[in-house]
Design a protein around this motif. Structure first.
Motif, PDB file in Angstrom:
ATOM      1  N   UNK A 160       0.831  -1.204   0.000  1.00  0.00           N
ATOM      2  CA  UNK A 160       0.000   0.000   0.000  1.00  0.00           C
ATOM      3  C   UNK A 160       0.870   1.260   0.000  1.00  0.00           C
ATOM      4  N   UNK A 161       1.903   1.250   0.823  1.00  0.00           N
ATOM      5  CA  UNK A 161       2.822   2.396   0.883  1.00  0.00           C
ATOM      6  C   UNK A 161       3.571   2.585  -0.432  1.00  0.00           C
ATOM      7  N   UNK A 162       4.021   1.471  -0.999  1.00  0.00           N
ATOM      8  CA  UNK A 162       4.775   1.539  -2.259  1.00  0.00           C
ATOM      9  C   UNK A 162       3.920   2.205  -3.339  1.00  0.00           C
ATOM     10  N   UNK A 163       2.647   1.874  -3.362  1.00  0.00           N
ATOM     11  CA  UNK A 163       1.725   2.420  -4.357  1.00  0.00           C
ATOM     12  C   UNK A 163       1.711   3.948  -4.335  1.00  0.00           C
ATOM     13  N   UNK A 164       1.751   4.533  -3.147  1.00  0.00           N
ATOM     14  CA  UNK A 164       1.690   5.997  -3.083  1.00  0.00           C
ATOM     15  C   UNK A 164       3.065   6.644  -3.048  1.00  0.00           C
ATOM     16  N   UNK A 165       4.039   6.050  -2.339  1.00  0.00           N
ATOM     17  CA  UNK A 165       5.307   6.734  -2.103  1.00  0.00           C
ATOM     18  C   UNK A 165       6.343   6.531  -3.202  1.00  0.00           C
ATOM     19  N   UNK A 166       6.199   5.494  -4.010  1.00  0.00           N
ATOM     20  CA  UNK A 166       7.255   5.212  -4.998  1.00  0.00           C
ATOM     21  C   UNK A 166       6.886   5.655  -6.414  1.00  0.00           C
ATOM     22  N   UNK A 167       5.856   6.454  -6.511  1.00  0.00           N
ATOM     23  CA  UNK A 167       5.377   6.897  -7.846  1.00  0.00           C
ATOM     24  C   UNK A 167       6.479   7.436  -8.746  1.00  0.00           C
ATOM     25  N   UNK A 168       7.419   8.203  -8.157  1.00  0.00           N
ATOM     26  CA  UNK A 168       8.453   8.848  -8.973  1.00  0.00           C
ATOM     27  C   UNK A 168       9.825   8.206  -8.809  1.00  0.00           C
ATOM     28  N   UNK A 169       9.871   7.024  -8.219  1.00  0.00           N
ATOM     29  CA  UNK A 169      11.160   6.377  -7.940  1.00  0.00           C
ATOM     30  C   UNK A 169      11.377   5.230  -8.933  1.00  0.00           C
ATOM     31  N   UNK A 170      12.522   5.226  -9.642  1.00  0.00           N
ATOM     32  CA  UNK A 170      12.773   4.131 -10.582  1.00  0.00           C
ATOM     33  C   UNK A 170      13.126   2.821  -9.869  1.00  0.00           C
ATOM     34  N   UNK A 171      12.730   1.718 -10.449  1.00  0.00           N
ATOM     35  CA  UNK A 171      13.035   0.429  -9.846  1.00  0.00           C
ATOM     36  C   UNK A 171      13.244  -0.664 -10.880  1.00  0.00           C
ATOM     37  N   UNK A 172      14.048  -1.653 -10.480  1.00  0.00           N
ATOM     38  CA  UNK A 172      14.203  -2.882 -11.269  1.00  0.00           C
ATOM     39  C   UNK A 172      13.878  -4.031 -10.335  1.00  0.00           C
ATOM     40  N   UNK A 214       4.891  -9.655  -8.765  1.00  0.00           N
ATOM     41  CA  UNK A 214       3.858  -9.294  -9.751  1.00  0.00           C
ATOM     42  C   UNK A 214       2.970  -8.164  -9.202  1.00  0.00           C
ATOM     43  N   UNK A 215       2.527  -8.330  -7.959  1.00  0.00           N
ATOM     44  CA  UNK A 215       1.677  -7.310  -7.326  1.00  0.00           C
ATOM     45  C   UNK A 215       2.445  -5.988  -7.163  1.00  0.00           C
ATOM     46  N   UNK A 216       3.695  -6.077  -6.760  1.00  0.00           N
ATOM     47  CA  UNK A 216       4.498  -4.862  -6.576  1.00  0.00           C
ATOM     48  C   UNK A 216       4.690  -4.145  -7.912  1.00  0.00           C
ATOM     49  N   UNK A 217       4.964  -4.924  -8.938  1.00  0.00           N
ATOM     50  CA  UNK A 217       5.174  -4.343 -10.262  1.00  0.00           C
ATOM     51  C   UNK A 217       3.919  -3.608 -10.766  1.00  0.00           C
ATOM     52  N   UNK A 218       2.760  -4.181 -10.491  1.00  0.00           N
ATOM     53  CA  UNK A 218       1.509  -3.540 -10.919  1.00  0.00           C
ATOM     54  C   UNK A 218       1.260  -2.246 -10.144  1.00  0.00           C
ATOM     55  N   UNK A 219       1.725  -2.207  -8.893  1.00  0.00           N
ATOM     56  CA  UNK A 219       1.459  -1.039  -8.044  1.00  0.00           C
ATOM     57  C   UNK A 219       2.465   0.091  -8.261  1.00  0.00           C
ATOM     58  N   UNK A 220       3.554  -0.169  -8.984  1.00  0.00           N
ATOM     59  CA  UNK A 220       4.705   0.748  -9.021  1.00  0.00           C
ATOM     60  C   UNK A 220       5.102   0.961 -10.490  1.00  0.00           C
ATOM     61  N   UNK A 221       4.533   1.973 -11.129  1.00  0.00           N
ATOM     62  CA  UNK A 221       4.687   2.154 -12.579  1.00  0.00           C
ATOM     63  C   UNK A 221       6.130   2.311 -13.060  1.00  0.00           C
TER      64      UNK A 221
END
Ligand code: STX
Length: 318
Positions: free
Chosen positions: A248-260, A276-283
């Motif tokens: 839930x936090x990742x969905x809102x707080x990582x919007x502008x943070x790049x990730x692999x 899979x769930x994390x990837x869907x929540x973190x564009x």
């Protein structure tokens, strides 16, 4: 396929006092003026290893490793007091300030991904981006899958060895049964429980299975800290406010943070569904599913994808 960089030594290292009770080991290798990265080990309680330095081009990266509270070279060994997700996050901040680093890349697998995400959602401005493997969100479903029932179906042979120290009557609640022994006064019961707990993870970590269990999982000191600290964190549900908090936090707080995100298709310790769930929540995150790999960071396909990720971040943020 890309392979690990050649072995290197730490250029400097030390111990940082983070509380009246705890001192943590830190080390630095690679280029002192390079792009800072912190390698965050798994478990919790697994300790860092020299191989972790080898995921980074040492001419590009300033590589920081720490041993989290109670494990590796940190003291007191196997200590559970003042040992929570949030004290570990504050230790990362203490090390960052101690070394004069403003912002860094986070690199972690398994519990290392949990801790990296916990740090990133609370200290977002300190993070260039995250490179994560074997995503573990520390939900009740993931804990139940690995420590109670689920992985047991795929590794019934290893599972029999895992539950051996627990009497049949207590096997309906394995986490609690192990916790009792790992924190009890009976030294022999504690040692047997720690070994069984650690070997279960060691035997399920690669697609090769039980015969390729890494040596250190049966060493007494490693197993004791690994089992005690993991079990302590899991009985306490990661010290999160509620189940599912991290996603839930990742969905809102990582919007502008790049990730692999790199995850093995046949990861039995932390199944792919969390990645899979994390990837869907973190564009801004990109997920690479490795077709012929399990959980370990050292599976060849995982090494290849992780090194491609550190190379790309090196070009992007340097
Ligand atoms: N624990 C998964 C984890 O973080 C549920 C982990 N598994 N093995 C490791 O970490 C080490 C290889 C670091 C010991």
């Amino acid at each position: 396929m890309l392979k690990l960089y050649p072995p290197i030594e730490a250029r400097r290292s030390g111990f940082l006092r983070v509380s009246d009770l705890h001192e943590i080991y830190w080390e630095e290798s690679g280029n002192p003026n390079g792009l800072p990265v912190i390698g965050i080990h798994g478990g919790p309680g697994g300790g860092s290893s020299p191989e972790m330095r080898r995921f980074f081009d040492p001419t590009v990266y300033r590589i920081i490793l720490i041993d989290q509270r109670g494990c590796g070279k940190s003291t007191p060994h196997s200590e559970l007091e003042e040992n929570t997700t949030w004290t570990l996050v504050s230790d990362m901040e203490a090390v960052r300030e101690h070394l004069g680093i403003e912002k860094w890349v986070l690199f972690g697998g398994s519990w290392g991904s949990t801790l990296a995400l916990s740090y990133a959602v609370t200290h977002t401005e300190r993070v260039f981006g995250l490179i994560l493997r074997g995503i573990f969100l520390l939900t009740e479903a993931e804990i139940r899958w690995f420590y109670q029932e689920g992985a047991s179906r795929l590794f019934p042979d290893a599972y029999d060895r895992y539950v051996a120290p627990i009497p049949e009557s207590e096997r309906g609640a394995l986490l609690q049964a192990f916790h009792k022994r790992l924190t009890g006064d009976d030294r022999d019961a504690r040692r047997k429980a720690a070994k069984a707990w650690a070997c279960w993870e060691g035997e399920t970590i690669t697609i090769q299975g039980p015969t390729s269990r890494p040596k250190r999982f049966e060493e007494d000191d490693f197993a004791d800290a690994f089992a005690r600290i993991e079990c302590h964190f899991f009985v306490n549900k990661g010290f999160f406010e509620k189940d599912g908090w991290l996603l839930e936090q990742a969905t809102t707080k990582l919007k502008d943070v790049p990730g692999k995100i790199v995850h093995g298709r046949y990861d039995v310790v932390t199944p792919l569904s969390s990645a899979w769930a994390l990837n869907k929540a973190w564009p801004l995150a990109e997920l690479e599913i490795v077709t012929n790999a399990g959980h370990s960071s050292l599976e060849p396909g995982i090494v290849d994808k992780l090194i491609r990720a550190t190379r790309e971040f090196g070009r992007r943020f340097r």
